[in-house]
Design an enzyme around this catalytic site. Structure first.
Site, PDB file in Angstrom:
ATOM      1  N   GLU A  73       0.825  -1.214   0.000  1.00 26.81           N
ATOM      2  CA  GLU A  73       0.000   0.000   0.000  1.00 26.81           C
ATOM      3  C   GLU A  73       0.860   1.266   0.000  1.00 26.81           C
ATOM      4  O   GLU A  73       0.398   2.351   0.386  1.00 26.81           O
ATOM      5  CB  GLU A  73      -0.917   0.001   1.233  1.00 26.81           C
ATOM      6  CG  GLU A  73      -1.782  -1.229   1.372  1.00 26.81           C
ATOM      7  CD  GLU A  73      -2.973  -1.232   0.416  1.00 26.81           C
ATOM      8  OE1 GLU A  73      -2.912  -0.522  -0.613  1.00 26.81           O
ATOM      9  OE2 GLU A  73      -3.938  -1.940   0.710  1.00 26.81           O
ATOM     10  N   TYR A 119     -13.485  16.377  19.387  1.00 34.02           N
ATOM     11  CA  TYR A 119     -12.185  15.767  19.116  1.00 34.02           C
ATOM     12  C   TYR A 119     -12.075  15.206  17.715  1.00 34.02           C
ATOM     13  O   TYR A 119     -10.981  15.160  17.148  1.00 34.02           O
ATOM     14  CB  TYR A 119     -11.853  14.726  20.189  1.00 34.02           C
ATOM     15  CG  TYR A 119     -11.440  15.425  21.462  1.00 34.02           C
ATOM     16  CD1 TYR A 119     -10.136  15.862  21.645  1.00 34.02           C
ATOM     17  CD2 TYR A 119     -12.376  15.727  22.435  1.00 34.02           C
ATOM     18  CE1 TYR A 119      -9.761  16.547  22.780  1.00 34.02           C
ATOM     19  CE2 TYR A 119     -12.027  16.425  23.574  1.00 34.02           C
ATOM     20  CZ  TYR A 119     -10.709  16.836  23.746  1.00 34.02           C
ATOM     21  OH  TYR A 119     -10.351  17.539  24.859  1.00 34.02           O
TER      22      TYR A 119
END
Length: 211
Positions: A73, A119
Protein backbone atom coordinates in the site's frame (compact mmCIF):
# COMPACT_ATOMS: atom_id res chain seq x y z
CA UNK A 1 14.06 12.48 16.31
CA UNK A 2 16.81 10.46 14.65
CA UNK A 3 15.99 7.71 12.18
CA UNK A 4 16.87 5.12 14.82
CA UNK A 5 14.51 6.75 17.31
CA UNK A 6 11.74 6.90 14.72
CA UNK A 7 12.17 3.21 13.95
CA UNK A 8 11.74 2.46 17.65
CA UNK A 9 8.68 4.71 17.83
CA UNK A 10 7.08 3.01 14.82
CA UNK A 11 7.61 -0.39 16.42
CA UNK A 12 6.17 0.70 19.77
CA UNK A 13 3.10 2.49 18.44
CA UNK A 14 2.35 -0.30 15.96
CA UNK A 15 2.40 -2.81 18.81
CA UNK A 16 0.07 -0.57 20.82
CA UNK A 17 -2.41 -0.37 17.92
CA UNK A 18 -2.27 -4.15 17.49
CA UNK A 19 -2.59 -4.96 21.17
CA UNK A 20 -5.70 -2.77 21.49
CA UNK A 21 -7.43 -4.30 18.47
CA UNK A 22 -7.02 -1.54 15.90
CA UNK A 23 -5.22 -4.02 13.64
CA UNK A 24 -5.48 -7.79 13.26
CA UNK A 25 -3.32 -10.33 11.45
CA UNK A 26 -1.12 -8.54 8.93
CA UNK A 27 -3.66 -5.78 8.26
CA UNK A 28 -2.61 -2.14 8.29
CA UNK A 29 0.59 -0.22 7.65
CA UNK A 30 2.36 2.84 8.99
CA UNK A 31 4.94 5.26 7.61
CA UNK A 32 6.99 8.29 8.66
CA UNK A 33 8.52 10.93 6.40
CA UNK A 34 12.28 11.51 6.72
CA UNK A 35 14.38 14.26 5.11
CA UNK A 36 15.73 11.71 2.63
CA UNK A 37 12.84 9.29 2.20
CA UNK A 38 10.10 7.36 3.98
CA UNK A 39 10.20 4.69 6.69
CA UNK A 40 7.42 2.16 6.16
CA UNK A 41 6.24 -1.06 7.77
CA UNK A 42 7.09 -4.11 5.65
CA UNK A 43 4.71 -6.14 3.53
CA UNK A 44 2.98 -9.11 5.20
CA UNK A 45 4.09 -7.96 8.65
CA UNK A 46 1.91 -7.91 11.74
CA UNK A 47 1.85 -4.54 13.46
CA UNK A 48 2.16 -6.43 16.74
CA UNK A 49 5.73 -7.50 16.02
CA UNK A 50 7.60 -4.91 13.94
CA UNK A 51 11.39 -5.26 14.15
CA UNK A 52 12.76 -1.67 14.08
CA UNK A 53 15.81 -2.71 12.06
CA UNK A 54 13.70 -4.43 9.40
CA UNK A 55 11.37 -1.49 8.75
CA UNK A 56 11.53 -0.64 5.06
CA UNK A 57 13.05 2.59 3.80
CA UNK A 58 12.15 3.96 0.38
CA UNK A 59 13.07 7.15 -1.42
CA UNK A 60 10.39 9.64 -2.38
CA UNK A 61 9.94 7.92 -5.74
CA UNK A 62 9.15 4.65 -3.97
CA UNK A 63 12.47 2.93 -4.71
CA UNK A 64 13.45 0.41 -2.01
CA UNK A 65 16.54 1.63 -0.15
CA UNK A 66 16.87 -0.52 2.98
CA UNK A 67 15.11 -3.01 5.26
CA UNK A 68 12.44 -5.49 4.21
CA UNK A 69 10.20 -4.88 1.21
CA UNK A 70 7.68 -2.11 1.95
CA UNK A 71 3.94 -2.59 2.23
CA UNK A 72 2.08 -3.04 -1.05
CA UNK A 73 0.00 0.00 0.00
CA UNK A 74 3.01 2.27 -0.56
CA UNK A 75 0.91 4.37 -2.96
CA UNK A 76 -1.51 5.46 -0.24
CA UNK A 77 1.33 6.89 1.80
CA UNK A 78 3.08 8.57 -1.12
CA UNK A 79 -0.14 10.31 -2.13
CA UNK A 80 -0.51 12.03 1.24
CA UNK A 81 3.15 13.08 1.37
CA UNK A 82 2.94 14.48 -2.15
CA UNK A 83 -0.24 16.49 -1.57
CA UNK A 84 0.05 17.62 2.06
CA UNK A 85 3.15 19.47 3.17
CA UNK A 86 2.12 19.00 6.83
CA UNK A 87 2.02 15.19 6.56
CA UNK A 88 4.84 13.77 8.67
CA UNK A 89 3.31 10.31 9.12
CA UNK A 90 0.53 8.16 7.65
CA UNK A 91 -1.48 5.38 9.31
CA UNK A 92 -3.62 2.91 7.33
CA UNK A 93 -5.88 0.60 9.36
CA UNK A 94 -8.67 -1.90 8.79
CA UNK A 95 -10.21 -1.02 12.15
CA UNK A 96 -13.65 -2.56 12.62
CA UNK A 97 -16.08 0.34 12.94
CA UNK A 98 -14.49 2.64 10.39
CA UNK A 99 -14.31 -0.23 7.91
CA UNK A 100 -17.98 -0.96 8.60
CA UNK A 101 -18.76 2.69 7.85
CA UNK A 102 -16.86 2.38 4.57
CA UNK A 103 -19.13 -0.55 3.58
CA UNK A 104 -22.48 1.11 4.22
CA UNK A 105 -24.28 2.12 1.04
CA UNK A 106 -25.70 5.30 2.55
CA UNK A 107 -22.40 6.70 3.84
CA UNK A 108 -22.12 10.17 2.32
CA UNK A 109 -18.89 10.13 0.26
CA UNK A 110 -18.54 13.90 0.56
CA UNK A 111 -18.96 13.95 4.34
CA UNK A 112 -18.37 10.48 5.82
CA UNK A 113 -17.97 11.66 9.39
CA UNK A 114 -20.13 14.55 10.60
CA UNK A 115 -18.81 16.60 13.53
CA UNK A 116 -20.30 14.59 16.37
CA UNK A 117 -17.63 15.50 18.92
CA UNK A 118 -15.04 18.26 19.31
CA UNK A 119 -12.18 15.77 19.12
CA UNK A 120 -13.08 14.38 15.70
CA UNK A 121 -13.05 17.99 14.47
CA UNK A 122 -9.73 18.76 16.16
CA UNK A 123 -7.87 15.53 15.43
CA UNK A 124 -9.38 14.26 12.17
CA UNK A 125 -11.25 16.98 10.32
CA UNK A 126 -13.53 16.26 7.35
CA UNK A 127 -13.35 12.75 5.88
CA UNK A 128 -13.90 11.76 2.26
CA UNK A 129 -14.89 8.32 0.96
CA UNK A 130 -12.89 7.23 -2.10
CA UNK A 131 -14.11 4.46 -4.44
CA UNK A 132 -13.02 0.85 -4.05
CA UNK A 133 -9.94 -0.48 -5.82
CA UNK A 134 -8.16 -3.70 -4.92
CA UNK A 135 -5.48 -3.51 -2.19
CA UNK A 136 -2.09 -2.60 -3.62
CA UNK A 137 -3.55 -1.00 -6.75
CA UNK A 138 -1.65 2.23 -7.57
CA UNK A 139 -4.97 3.82 -8.53
CA UNK A 140 -5.71 4.18 -4.81
CA UNK A 141 -2.91 6.70 -4.61
CA UNK A 142 -4.30 8.54 -7.63
CA UNK A 143 -7.71 8.81 -5.96
CA UNK A 144 -6.11 10.46 -2.93
CA UNK A 145 -3.97 12.75 -5.10
CA UNK A 146 -7.12 13.85 -6.90
CA UNK A 147 -8.34 15.33 -3.61
CA UNK A 148 -5.51 17.87 -3.81
CA UNK A 149 -4.54 17.66 -0.15
CA UNK A 150 -7.94 18.90 1.04
CA UNK A 151 -8.38 15.99 3.45
CA UNK A 152 -6.09 14.59 6.15
CA UNK A 153 -8.21 11.44 6.41
CA UNK A 154 -10.07 9.25 3.94
CA UNK A 155 -12.19 6.13 4.04
CA UNK A 156 -11.32 3.57 1.38
CA UNK A 157 -14.61 2.01 0.29
CA UNK A 158 -14.99 -1.55 1.68
CA UNK A 159 -11.41 -1.44 2.96
CA UNK A 160 -10.47 0.87 5.82
CA UNK A 161 -8.97 4.23 6.75
CA UNK A 162 -5.92 6.27 5.80
CA UNK A 163 -5.01 9.16 8.09
CA UNK A 164 -2.04 11.53 8.11
CA UNK A 165 -0.64 13.67 10.90
CA UNK A 166 2.20 16.06 11.56
CA UNK A 167 4.01 13.27 13.37
CA UNK A 168 3.45 9.59 14.06
CA UNK A 169 1.87 10.06 17.48
CA UNK A 170 -0.60 12.58 16.04
CA UNK A 171 -1.45 10.32 13.09
CA UNK A 172 -2.10 7.36 15.43
CA UNK A 173 -4.31 9.48 17.70
CA UNK A 174 -6.27 10.72 14.67
CA UNK A 175 -6.74 7.18 13.36
CA UNK A 176 -8.00 6.06 16.77
CA UNK A 177 -10.35 9.05 17.02
CA UNK A 178 -11.76 8.25 13.57
CA UNK A 179 -12.41 4.65 14.63
CA UNK A 180 -14.19 5.70 17.82
CA UNK A 181 -16.31 8.26 15.94
CA UNK A 182 -17.29 5.63 13.36
CA UNK A 183 -18.40 3.44 16.26
CA UNK A 184 -20.54 6.31 17.59
CA UNK A 185 -22.06 6.92 14.16
CA UNK A 186 -23.13 3.31 13.78
CA UNK A 187 -24.40 3.14 17.37
CA UNK A 188 -26.52 6.25 16.73
CA UNK A 189 -27.98 5.11 13.39
CA UNK A 190 -31.74 5.64 13.36
CA UNK A 191 -31.62 7.90 16.42
CA UNK A 192 -32.06 11.70 16.41
CA UNK A 193 -28.36 12.45 16.83
CA UNK A 194 -27.12 16.03 17.30
CA UNK A 195 -23.96 17.17 15.52
CA UNK A 196 -21.95 20.27 16.35
CA UNK A 197 -23.10 23.40 14.56
CA UNK A 198 -21.06 25.21 11.92
CA UNK A 199 -20.33 27.94 14.45
CA UNK A 200 -19.10 25.41 17.00
CA UNK A 201 -16.88 23.73 14.39
CA UNK A 202 -15.47 27.13 13.36
CA UNK A 203 -14.71 27.97 16.99
CA UNK A 204 -12.83 24.70 17.45
CA UNK A 205 -10.85 25.20 14.24
CA UNK A 206 -9.97 28.79 15.17
CA UNK A 207 -8.96 27.82 18.70
CA UNK A 208 -7.16 24.53 18.15
CA UNK A 209 -6.73 23.94 14.41
CA UNK A 210 -6.22 20.27 13.63
CA UNK A 211 -3.90 18.62 16.15
Amino acid sequence: MTETELRQQISGLCRSLFDRGFSVGTAGNVSVRLPDGILMTPTNATLGDIDPERIAKVDFDGNHVAGDRPTKELFLHQAFYETRADAGAVVHLHSTWATALSCLEDTDPENCVPPLTPYVVMRVGPVRLVPYVRPGDPRAGDLIRDLGGAYAAVLLANHGTVVCGRNLFGACCAAEELEETAKLLIALRGLPARSLSSAQVSELSATFGRI
